[in-house]
Each structure stands twice: as structure tokens, then as C-alpha cells.
Design a protein around this motif. Sequence first.
Motif, PDB file in Angstrom:
ATOM      1  N   THR A 233     113.856 -51.819  52.105  1.00  0.00           N
ATOM      2  CA  THR A 233     112.754 -50.929  52.458  1.00  0.00           C
ATOM      3  C   THR A 233     113.258 -49.646  53.098  1.00  0.00           C
ATOM      4  O   THR A 233     112.810 -48.535  52.765  1.00  0.00           O
TER       5      THR A 233
ATOM      6  N   ALA B  31     112.915 -56.534  44.535  1.00  0.00           N
ATOM      7  CA  ALA B  31     111.608 -56.976  45.022  1.00  0.00           C
ATOM      8  C   ALA B  31     110.996 -58.016  44.091  1.00  0.00           C
ATOM      9  O   ALA B  31     110.396 -58.998  44.547  1.00  0.00           O
TER      10      ALA B  31
ATOM     11  N   GLY C 257     115.445 -57.719  53.085  1.00  0.00           N
ATOM     12  CA  GLY C 257     114.286 -56.960  52.622  1.00  0.00           C
ATOM     13  C   GLY C 257     114.060 -55.719  53.453  1.00  0.00           C
ATOM     14  O   GLY C 257     113.645 -54.667  52.927  1.00  0.00           O
TER      15      GLY C 257
END
Length: 345
Positions: free
Chosen positions: A76, A57, A72
Motif C-alpha cells: 500500500t 492483491a 500488505g
Amino acid sequence: MLYGIAAAATALLLSAFFAGVLRTPALRLGLTDRRRRRPLPLSGGTAVALATVLVAAGGDATGLLPLGSGVGRVVTAAGCVALLGLAADLRRLRWWVTPAGTAVAAGFVVPYEETGVAAGAAAVAWIAVVTAAFRGLDHADGLAGTVGAVGAFGVAACATAELMDGLAALLGVLAAALAGFLLHNWFPAQAGLGAAGALFTGFLLAASAVFVRAGQGIGAGASVLYALTAIACADAALVVLGRRLDRRTVTRGRPDHLGHRLRRLGLAPRAVPVLLGAGAAAGVLVAVCVHTGRLSPGAAWWVAAGVAALVLMLVRRPVTTVFRPRQRVASASPQVTAQLRVRSG
């Protein structure tokens, strides 16, 4: 390239630091491996997940290590799976909760626009199965971390061949974080991976592999995906087949995994992760060669044959709940030892 090396080094140091610092809080919270004779803090899983997510991140936010479109979302979802695993470490959940949660998370990361609905649904099921199988690898010191690091390098190589630099960097960070964790997990382990770390690692590997192979041939894709996770598949097949042959419930834990049975053959604790890590490396090499076109998809049949031979060789090995009976007798008092001899006579 330099940013990727710096990110991997940072992940390694952070993982090793977190795994050591979180040992005491894990013990106080009761976050320990219930299968051990001594409390083993499960700080490694949190350490690996934190190090991987923070470095990935941070690199993406600063633009130094951009992950790219869709990656991403994978990070997550893997973080959510890690939280589910943490809940399983803290308290016993029903056996179906973690596979169901993993399948839901996988449903949000599969690129259906490239795979199609049918192949996408199969990919979701495959991610859930591989993630559960990888959790089963966390039964011996150093095993899950070693196999996971080898698999991460393999998926990173496949991503590099597809010019997915962000995904390749993410898998490099995961491999480095697992290496930092192994500093605490090599026999005799001072920290364990737990469901949080095992589910996080297995999910990230499986989802990333699907992401790399999306839109390519189904047959070749299945070969690559299987070869990348051959050891986890072998362990799962051995457990399911062995318990069914013994007429036991598949979902009830027993010391009948690959590492347990290899120990029964006389292998030293440190030899088990080395041997299975070498097997994982062989499967990964085949997968990378198939992915890059250096081998035909049929090469995966050699990996499958090796797995089948291993499973058939070990499935009928006797399984006990104790690995060190001699140490237990030697540590007993002379009176207890004499009583045991009289009873056995």
C-alpha cells in the motif's frame, strides 16, 4: 511454488500489456520524458506498479498467494509512493517533495517493534535515500529495469531464507513486472519508467529489505542492505561528488550519471545496462551470502571498494549534453555542414 510461478508469469504479461496499451494515453497527457529529444511515453512506471499491485492483491485476497502480516502495508505504501511519482511526472515538483513523501510512507512500514526507535528512524532515512537514488538510475534505456529486477531477486532470496514466503513471492512478482517492462524499454526504448515506476521499485526494494533484516544485527544488516543496492549507491555518490567538485547545485539535473559517463567511455547503449546489471548481481550475491551466513559482514567492504574505484575512475570524466554529435552533423544539410566547417576553421 506453482502459484508463485503463475503469479510471476501473470505479472510479466500484464506489465508488458499495460506498457504498450498506455503509450498513447501517456503521449496525449504529456506524460513523457522531458530529457529526451523525442517524446518517450512514461507508461512503464504505471504498468509495473499496476501489474505488481494487482497480482499481489489478487493473490492475497484469494488466498492463493498470501502476503503475510505487514507485507500488505508495504504494498500500500509503495502504491502511494508511485502516485507521488506520477504527480512528479505530470508536473515539476519542488526537489524536496518526493523525498519527504517517501520518508513519510517509509515511516508507516518500518517494524519498530523489532528495530527499535533509533534503528527504525535510520531505516526510514535509508529507505528515502535509496528510493531517491534508484530514481536517478532511470537515465538510460534498460538500466533501472535491469538493476531493479536483479535487486528484487536478491531480496526475494533473503526473504526465502527467512521463510517469508509471501514477501518472496511479492519480490518475484516485481521482478517479473520489470522484465515485462524491459520488453518496451530496451534500447531503443519505446516506453520509459519515469518517477512513478522508479520510486515504486526503489521503495518496494528498500522497504522489503528492511522488513527482512529487522531484528537482526545492525552491522550485518547494514552490510546486506548496502550490497543489495550497491549500483544505486554508486550512481548517487558519483552524481553528488561530481557536482560538488564542479561547484554545481546537487539537485539540478545533468547528464552526469553512471550510464552517461560510461557512454562517454565508448560503451554501446545496450552494453551499459548489461555491465551495471552484472555489477548489481555481484553485489546481490554478496548480500545473500552475508544474510545466510556463508560470508562474514566484512565481505561488503569488497563491494564498497569496487564502488569507490568505479566512482573515482569516472568522476573526472568530461560531461556534455550531447552523446551523438556525429549523427547531428551528418544529418544536417550540405550548406549547414559547410558553414560549421568554416566557423570551426
